[in-house]
Design a protein around this motif. Structure first.
Motif, PDB file in Angstrom:
ATOM      1  N   PRO A 118     -39.799 -24.363  25.532  1.00 12.13           N
ATOM      2  CA  PRO A 118     -40.136 -23.207  24.698  1.00 12.13           C
ATOM      3  C   PRO A 118     -39.835 -21.875  25.380  1.00 12.13           C
ATOM      4  O   PRO A 118     -39.936 -21.746  26.604  1.00 12.13           O
ATOM      5  CB  PRO A 118     -41.647 -23.353  24.477  1.00 12.13           C
ATOM      6  CG  PRO A 118     -41.949 -24.779  24.759  1.00 12.13           C
ATOM      7  CD  PRO A 118     -40.958 -25.212  25.794  1.00 12.13           C
ATOM      8  N   ASP A 122     -41.393 -18.983  20.357  1.00 14.48           N
ATOM      9  CA  ASP A 122     -41.167 -20.357  19.927  1.00 14.48           C
ATOM     10  C   ASP A 122     -42.393 -20.866  19.180  1.00 14.48           C
ATOM     11  O   ASP A 122     -43.518 -20.517  19.522  1.00 14.48           O
ATOM     12  CB  ASP A 122     -40.915 -21.216  21.174  1.00 14.48           C
ATOM     13  CG  ASP A 122     -40.144 -22.481  20.871  1.00 14.48           C
ATOM     14  OD1 ASP A 122     -40.526 -23.195  19.922  1.00 14.48           O
ATOM     15  OD2 ASP A 122     -39.175 -22.755  21.593  1.00 14.48           O
ATOM     16  N   ALA A 165     -39.241 -24.496  11.786  1.00 13.23           N
ATOM     17  CA  ALA A 165     -40.171 -23.584  12.477  1.00 13.23           C
ATOM     18  C   ALA A 165     -41.486 -23.504  11.729  1.00 13.23           C
ATOM     19  O   ALA A 165     -42.572 -23.492  12.358  1.00 13.23           O
ATOM     20  CB  ALA A 165     -39.549 -22.200  12.616  1.00 13.23           C
TER      21      ALA A 165
END
Length: 171
Positions: A118, A122, A165
């Motif tokens: 990450p 993120d 996401a």
């Protein structure tokens, strides 16, 4: 039993091009890296492509299978009597080995051995490691929570695709 990949839907707004339109704007480094071996989009739906062994380019999995593989890694490398990787190797895979501006994507990246880690902004947790794929797919393990995450699709997303996401953020 493999789904047909559908090309990204063309975006009318030229300031937000689809992945295919972006290919013309890519640097030589990006073209050599992301289109290696050279192919047309539809080639990815052929039996020859699906049978080929092209590391980091033509993996096939269901979301459930991808999440299960990463759940095994997220639990130290073993799950339900199956060991994919030793605990020491999981630790190495999830430990930063390199960071900086990626020469291909021109963005800040962090890498373990074979996995992306990450970065700021993120949606994965700080203990996560995994990798993204074509059109917005992603799989990762989260060592802090002992879980795996897998997202795949057959409708390839464009440059601003947020489906994975949003699901990761919800998780």
């Amino acid at each position: 039993r493999t789904a047909t990949l559908l090309e990204p839907v063309p975006v009318a707004d030229s300031s937000s091009p689809s992945n295919l339109r972006e290919l013309g704007r890519q640097s030589e480094m990006q073209k050599m890296t992301l289109n290696n071996p050279p192919r047309r989009f539809r080639a990815q739906n052929t039996p020859e492509w699906r049978r080929a062994c092209i590391p980091a380019s033509n993996g096939h999995a269901s979301a459930r299978g991808l999440a299960r593989m990463y759940a095994t890694l997220g639990n130290g490398g073993s799950l339900d009597g199956v060991t994919l990787m030793s605990t020491d190797r999981v630790r190495l895979a999830s430990t930063e080995q390199a960071s900086g501006i990626d020469a291909v994507h021109n963005t800040f990246q962090r890498r373990g051995f074979g996995y992306a880690l990450p970065v700021e902004g993120d949606t994965r947790g700080p203990g996560a490691f995994g990798h993204s794929g074509l059109g917005g797919s992603i799989g990762y393990a989260d060592l802090d929570h002992g879980i795996g995450f897998g997202y795949v699709m057959n409708q390839v997303g464009g440059a601003n695709d947020q489906r994975a996401a949003e699901l990761s953020r919800a998780l």
